[in-house]
Structures are given as structure tokens and as C-alpha cells.
Design an enzyme around this catalytic site. Structure first.
Site, short mmCIF file in Angstrom:
data_model
loop_
_atom_site.label_atom_id
_atom_site.label_comp_id
_atom_site.label_asym_id
_atom_site.label_seq_id
_atom_site.Cartn_x
_atom_site.Cartn_y
_atom_site.Cartn_z
N CYS A 128 -10.79 -6.17 3.79
CA CYS A 128 -10.87 -5.03 4.70
C CYS A 128 -10.18 -3.80 4.11
O CYS A 128 -9.10 -3.90 3.54
CB CYS A 128 -10.20 -5.39 6.04
N HIS A 187 -15.43 -2.68 10.68
CA HIS A 187 -15.61 -1.32 10.16
C HIS A 187 -16.88 -0.68 10.72
O HIS A 187 -16.95 0.55 10.82
CB HIS A 187 -15.63 -1.32 8.62
N LYS A 211 6.26 -3.11 5.51
CA LYS A 211 5.04 -2.86 4.75
C LYS A 211 4.13 -4.07 4.85
O LYS A 211 4.59 -5.20 4.73
CB LYS A 211 5.37 -2.62 3.27
N CYS A 233 -12.39 -8.78 5.65
CA CYS A 233 -13.30 -7.98 6.47
C CYS A 233 -13.99 -8.89 7.49
O CYS A 233 -14.43 -9.99 7.15
CB CYS A 233 -14.36 -7.33 5.56
N CYS A 289 -10.60 -0.85 6.20
CA CYS A 289 -10.59 0.07 7.34
C CYS A 289 -9.41 -0.16 8.29
O CYS A 289 -9.18 0.62 9.20
CB CYS A 289 -11.89 -0.03 8.14
S1 FES Z 1 -13.66 -3.06 6.04
FE1 FES Z 1 -12.37 -3.44 7.70
S2 FES Z 1 -13.44 -4.86 8.87
FE2 FES Z 1 -14.71 -4.46 7.21
#
Ligand code: FES
Length: 135
Positions: free
Chosen positions: A97, A112, A80, A108, A99
């Protein structure tokens, strides 16, 4: 333009005219082996072209809730992925982040945007910032 005109007006109709499609169901029994090969080849080509034309749209819109794997390459060697970050270590504002495409995970890095553009998604980061105090 001349080539397109030739293909649409002459070549394709001429080819289709020679496809041995019987006028009745019973006509299938009268086809020769060579005509069957022609018909099967033609059907496979039309079916394959139709499949290739529809598949991208089907994949995109068929089942938006279909289970998909989010994490493609972040710490795949662990069971995990989790991170512990002390609140005191956060700056005035930190972007996390959501994504799973960031190269600076768990932060991030703007990846994304490419992800959203590629698949029509709308994800972005979780922004944690210190409360602005006045006075
Ligand atoms: S939310 Fe994943 S790189 Fe920005």
C-alpha cells in the site's frame, strides 16, 4: 416548477427590492438602526452563501502542495510506522500500500480505489514481483 418560477420571478426580486442599499456612499449615514440590521443580515447571508459555495473548490484546488497528513489511523500509537519483511517471504507478486488507507497494512487491499474516487487522486500500490525467467 411553479414554486421555482415564483421564487425566481416574484419572491427574490421582491425581497431584494426591500434591501436598504443606499444609492450613494453618503446614504449609509442616513440608514435607520432597523435598516442597518437588515443590511448586515442580508450581507452576512450573501457572504455566508458565497463562502459555502466557493469553499469546497478552494479546499480542493487552492494549494495542492499543502502539507497534509497521510496516515489517518494506522498504528498511531507508535512514533514511526515501519515494516520489515523478509524477501524470502514475498510470494511471486506482492502489492504494498502507498495510499495509507489499507486495512491490511502494509499490503494493498484495494482501498486506494475509494480514496482516489473521493478526492480525485491517482495513487495505487507498489507491486514487487519475482523476475520472470524464461527457460
Ligand atoms: S495502495 Fe493503499 S490500498 Fe492499495
Amino acid at each position: 416548477m411553479e414554486l421555482l418560477s415564483y421564487v425566481v420571478r416574484d419572491a427574490v426580486p421582491s425581497y431584494l427590492k426591500n434591501v436598504p442599499i443606499p444609492r450613494s456612499f453618503g446614504g449609509f449615514f442616513n440608514l435607520s438602526f432597523k435598516e442597518w440590521i437588515h443590511l448586515v443580515t442580508f450581507s452576512a447571508a450573501v457572504g455566508g452563501a458565497g463562502y459555502l459555495a466557493v469553499k469546497p473548490y478552494y479546499d480542493k484546488y487552492a494549494d495542492p502542495k499543502k502539507e497534509v497528513c497521510f496516515n489517518h489511523d494506522i498504528r498511531k500509537d507508535v512514533e514511526k510506522v515501519y515494516d520489515i519483511i523478509d524477501v524470502e517471504d514475498l510470494g511471486e507478486k506482492t502489492n504494498f500500500c502507498r495510499c495509507w488507507r489499507s486495512k491490511k497494512w502494509p499490503f494493498c487491499d484495494g482501498s486506494h480505489n475509494a480514496h482516489n474516487k473521493a478526492c480525485g487522486d491517482n495513487v495505487a500500490s507498489l507491486i514487487i514481483q519475482k523476475k520472470q525467467t524464461s527457460g
